[in-house]
Design an enzyme around this catalytic site. Structure first.
Site, PDB file in Angstrom:
ATOM      1  N   TYR A  86      17.230   2.169   2.592  1.00 51.38           N
ATOM      2  CA  TYR A  86      17.551   1.621   1.275  1.00 51.38           C
ATOM      3  C   TYR A  86      18.630   2.403   0.546  1.00 51.38           C
ATOM      4  CZ  TYR A  86      12.911  -0.195   2.334  1.00 51.38           C
ATOM      5  OH  TYR A  86      11.824  -0.761   2.945  1.00 51.38           O
ATOM      6  N   HIS A  98       0.811  -1.213   0.000  1.00 55.10           N
ATOM      7  CA  HIS A  98       0.000   0.000   0.000  1.00 55.10           C
ATOM      8  C   HIS A  98       0.849   1.270   0.000  1.00 55.10           C
ATOM      9  CE1 HIS A  98      -0.022  -1.447   4.387  1.00 55.10           C
ATOM     10  NE2 HIS A  98       0.973  -0.598   4.272  1.00 55.10           N
TER      11      HIS A  98
END
Length: 488
Positions: free
Chosen positions: A258, A171
């Site tokens: 990340y 989502h």
């Protein structure tokens, strides 16, 4: 219509209820069967009681079964939804705790980075067991909807090695779009049209249009910097937007893990994060949140059960993809979303074997993805770094090759920015030993790992991280909820 949906890991009580009520918002789905399965009989009993109450309160003919026998739950199922966390919070705590000893400060640790890679090692053997059962006992052509992280690794394994029709669902895109609509002053999220593409948790809003008008980078930067809340909570995302030219779908805390630039120096971390909520960058934030949520649910279960007696309101159907995909496949009402699938030409400047998250349309013919998208070069470069780690991690999980696992961790962007090779080798040994009960493919490697740990001279430190908070007690949570209620 009458068909069967199996939910694996149904003990994720809140999420299972959301999926359940979303699906029952589709009028044609009143007469279907939900088969719940989980390792925990305790959790299964709680969620079944909640769903039974929903069915009863709404006068539905829907059938709900619950069993710890996964194959029984999968028998004849047309759709299988997975939301499992292999190892539970016990293993997850090690995903955060052990890397901290080596200077690696994670907010979530469930996608890549040291924690996400080990999470994948625990999940992938189990995912392949699911796929075997799906091939053998589920309905012909059954579709596997994977919600479990690490999304790309799980989906990669299910498609390449499990040989099951699989789509990964998240989502993050929807939540990012809601933010953008808000800062641009849209009256409704439906006024915003967007195209996102990339890989899960590193997907990029490469085209934005508000009521048909294309939104440029400078306008978006100005809108975010002027927002009284997001300007503080999303500092890292805004910085990336300024430098890359496009906004990332993922939260401030997730995105910080990340990229190798924002969490590598402890004294710099607090500059880029916000402590108003776990998702904005708190050390081990999601572990704390998950622990508090579990404790709250266990203690306040009667309230959850009572709330289940309310009528289902289709106007409150969530934007989770699952119900909309099932509706499109079964009724031919077309649904557009962003889905995790094998690349195969969808994104021109990412590898063909990668699992990408990109736009698609769903109807009775299936999930039909838009092909030929090219990412901005900087976006592709960051995605490539993660894809290479994901590929090695999947192959390590399949083969049980601990040396390949260490190489995967070594090549992780944040790990590589913080730790030396000697530290990575010892850290992986330590994590494999600590999590051996969930890592059957590494059983042969555990004795040697223990031996190396007993002789290692690599120094570690006991460190809570740059921005750690303690798990709050039930009393503290009650007081906070009461204060919010009074204020609002």
């Amino acid at each position: 219509m009458s068909f069967k949906i199996a939910i694996i890991g149904a003990g994720s009580v809140g999420f299972t209820k959301k999926l359940f009520t979303d699906i029952l918002c589709v009028p044609e789905f009143r007469d279907i069967e939900f088969a719940l399965t989980d390792l925990s009989e305790h959790n299964l009993g709680m969620i079944k009681a909640i769903l039974d109450k929903v069915v009863e309160a709404n006068g539905l003919p829907t059938r709900v079964t619950a069993t710890t026998d996964r194959r029984k739950a999968l028998e004849g199922a047309r759709y299988i939804i997975s939301c499992v966390r292999v190892g539970g919070l016990e293993a997850y705590a090690d995903d955060i705790r052990i890397p901290l000893k080596y200077g690696i400060d994670q907010c979530v640790g469930d996608t890549i980075c040291a924690g996400g890679i080990l999470y994948g090692q625990r999940n992938i053997p189990v995912i392949l067991d699911f796929c075997k059962d799906i091939r053998e006992v589920a309905a012909t052509g059954a579709k596997f909807l994977n919600y479990a992280n690490p999304m790309a690794m799980n989906t990669w394994a299910a498609i390449e090695y499990g040989k099951v029709d699989t789509v990964g669902l998240c989502h993050g895109v929807q939540h990012g779009a809601e933010q953008i609509a808000e800062v641009l002053g849209a009256k409704s999220r439906h006024e915003l049209d967007y195209v996102c593409s990339g890989i899960n948790h590193q997907t990029w809003f490469i085209d934005l249009r508000l009521n048909g008008r294309k939104i440029a980078k400078d306008e978006l930067v100005e809108a975010f910097e002027a927002h009284p809340i997001y300007s503080q909570q999303e500092k890292l995302r805004i910085d990336v937007l300024k430098r890359f030219g496009v906004y990332s779908t993922e939260s401030n805390g997730h995105l910080s893990e990340y990229l190798p630039w924002y969490r590598k120096r402890p004294d710099e971390i607090t500059r880029w994060i916000d402590m108003s909520d776990w998702i904005h960058g708190e050390t081990g934030g999601y572990l704390r949140y998950s622990t508090e949520t579990r404790n709250w649910f266990e203690t306040e279960y009667p309230q959850f059960l009572e709330a289940a007696s309310k009528p289902i309101d289709p106007a409150k159907r969530s934007n989770e993809h699952a119900s909309h995909i099932l509706e499109a496949l079964e009724t031919n009402r077309v649904y557009r979303g962003h889905f995790n699938v094998r690349n195969d030409g969808l994104i021109t400047n990412l590898p063909q074997d990668a699992i990408v998250e990109s736009p698609g349309f769903v109807d009775r013919f299936g999930i039909n993805m838009a092909a030929g998208i090219t990412l901005p070069e900087a976006c592709a470069a960051t995605c490539m770094s993660s894809i290479n780690v994901q590929r090695m991690s999947v192959h390590a999980a399949i083969s049980g090759d601990i040396d390949l696992l260490k190489l995967a961790v070594l090549h992780d962007p944040l790990v590589g920015a913080v730790s030396t090779p000697e530290e990575v080798w010892q850290m992986v040994d330590e994590m494999v030993v600590a999590q051996a009960q969930w890592l059957p493919q590494y059983a042969h490697a555990v004795p040697a790992a223990k031996e190396r740990l007993s002789k290692s001279a690599v120094k570690t430190r006991e460190w809570a991280g740059a921005a750690r908070r303690n798990v709050r007690s039930i009393e503290e949570l009650r007081a906070e909820k009461a204060a919010l209620k009074q204020a609002g």
